[in-house]
Design an enzyme around this catalytic site. Sequence first.
Site, PDB file in Angstrom:
ATOM      1  N   LEU A  27       0.834  -1.196   0.000  1.00  0.00           N
ATOM      2  CA  LEU A  27       0.000   0.000   0.000  1.00  0.00           C
ATOM      3  C   LEU A  27       0.871   1.249   0.000  1.00  0.00           C
ATOM      4  O   LEU A  27       1.933   1.280   0.624  1.00  0.00           O
ATOM      5  CB  LEU A  27      -0.897   0.026   1.234  1.00  0.00           C
ATOM      6  CG  LEU A  27      -2.098  -0.909   1.250  1.00  0.00           C
ATOM      7  CD1 LEU A  27      -2.786  -0.827   2.605  1.00  0.00           C
ATOM      8  CD2 LEU A  27      -3.075  -0.567   0.137  1.00  0.00           C
ATOM      9  N   LYS A  28       0.419   2.286  -0.705  1.00  0.00           N
ATOM     10  CA  LYS A  28       1.070   3.593  -0.640  1.00  0.00           C
ATOM     11  C   LYS A  28       0.277   4.455   0.333  1.00  0.00           C
ATOM     12  O   LYS A  28      -0.855   4.838   0.048  1.00  0.00           O
ATOM     13  CB  LYS A  28       1.118   4.245  -2.021  1.00  0.00           C
ATOM     14  CG  LYS A  28       1.975   5.497  -2.061  1.00  0.00           C
ATOM     15  CD  LYS A  28       2.061   6.062  -3.462  1.00  0.00           C
ATOM     16  CE  LYS A  28       3.115   7.161  -3.529  1.00  0.00           C
ATOM     17  NZ  LYS A  28       2.908   8.236  -2.536  1.00  0.00           N
ATOM     18  N   PHE A  29       0.860   4.728   1.471  1.00  0.00           N
ATOM     19  CA  PHE A  29       0.174   5.491   2.508  1.00  0.00           C
ATOM     20  C   PHE A  29       0.293   6.983   2.235  1.00  0.00           C
ATOM     21  O   PHE A  29       1.350   7.480   1.828  1.00  0.00           O
ATOM     22  CB  PHE A  29       0.752   5.162   3.880  1.00  0.00           C
ATOM     23  CG  PHE A  29       0.270   3.849   4.441  1.00  0.00           C
ATOM     24  CD1 PHE A  29      -0.780   3.804   5.326  1.00  0.00           C
ATOM     25  CD2 PHE A  29       0.868   2.657   4.056  1.00  0.00           C
ATOM     26  CE1 PHE A  29      -1.237   2.604   5.838  1.00  0.00           C
ATOM     27  CE2 PHE A  29       0.428   1.441   4.548  1.00  0.00           C
ATOM     28  CZ  PHE A  29      -0.635   1.419   5.445  1.00  0.00           C
ATOM     29  N   GLU A 171      -4.707   5.922  -1.638  1.00  0.00           N
ATOM     30  CA  GLU A 171      -3.836   6.701  -2.523  1.00  0.00           C
ATOM     31  C   GLU A 171      -3.261   5.894  -3.675  1.00  0.00           C
ATOM     32  O   GLU A 171      -3.123   6.404  -4.791  1.00  0.00           O
ATOM     33  CB  GLU A 171      -2.683   7.320  -1.727  1.00  0.00           C
ATOM     34  CG  GLU A 171      -1.853   8.265  -2.581  1.00  0.00           C
ATOM     35  CD  GLU A 171      -0.597   8.770  -1.889  1.00  0.00           C
ATOM     36  OE1 GLU A 171       0.019   9.717  -2.401  1.00  0.00           O
ATOM     37  OE2 GLU A 171      -0.213   8.205  -0.852  1.00  0.00           O
ATOM     38  N   GLY A 172      -2.892   4.664  -3.461  1.00  0.00           N
ATOM     39  CA  GLY A 172      -2.269   3.880  -4.518  1.00  0.00           C
ATOM     40  C   GLY A 172      -1.461   2.741  -3.943  1.00  0.00           C
ATOM     41  O   GLY A 172      -1.633   2.346  -2.781  1.00  0.00           O
TER      42      GLY A 172
END
Length: 284
Positions: A27-29, A171-172
Amino acid sequence: MLNVPIKPILLHKSDIPPAGSEWIHQLKFDGHRCLLSYAQDNGVKLFTRHQNECTRQYPELQTIKLSAANVVLDGEMVVIDAQGKPCFESVMERFQASKETSIRRLSCNLPAAFIAFDILYLNGNGVTHLPLNERLQLLSDIAGPSDYLTVIDSYDDGDALFQAVVKLGLEGIVSKRKDSIYQLDTRSYSWLKIKNYQHEIVEIAGIRKGEFAWSITKGGKYIGTVEFVPPAARQAFHQISKQLIRKEDREWVYLDPLIRCKVRFQCWTKKGFMRSPSFVEFVY
């Protein structure tokens, strides 16, 4: 490397997650990049990727205990909102706080957490030369349960993870080669970021005279400024805009908002503005 600012590895952009068993996906935090130095006899020191120390903004992280004499970690500083999602505005409020009373108050009301995704230094030795999968095992071994530090999870299926991110409005994701070494101050093709952009049709309502930007509206309501517009699109709109001028002042030329375009952006802010919108195409 311990207790000093360093320049971390940076990521390249990708539109889709890479396929193949040689990749892992995380995960992109939505927070700010942070390097954490820890020593058993000296506590925690924190630095941004721009080499600015931010230790005093996050006093709660001094409670972190790791199973190592000293260590340097790479990660993301985040604040989780009431819906369980990282909130960029909240972590920026934490980061920008300067008065001691504000810092203490915010550490209670908006507690931060460090999401660790890599380890650079352990017990007096650099480990950046090791492959990522070995570094992640070292990271898992030294980081126990904590309210303020979490080791990121890794997944094998990037497509499935990205679809989950889209569904949840996060987010991504970040995709990394399992065998990648950690290259300081380098933008690596072995680390890719795939963002979950939102898209919207907006009206162009003004042109900033100084540093370029378009003022944009949605249904007559101001929702932000677009600074990222390709030169060809700027030039094409400039010719048309002369016929749309309503008034102007020292900073802006105000237009009849008759021309629409599609923009992509990261998210809506709490006040209803677009975060980091960029031009995609004109809509006729």
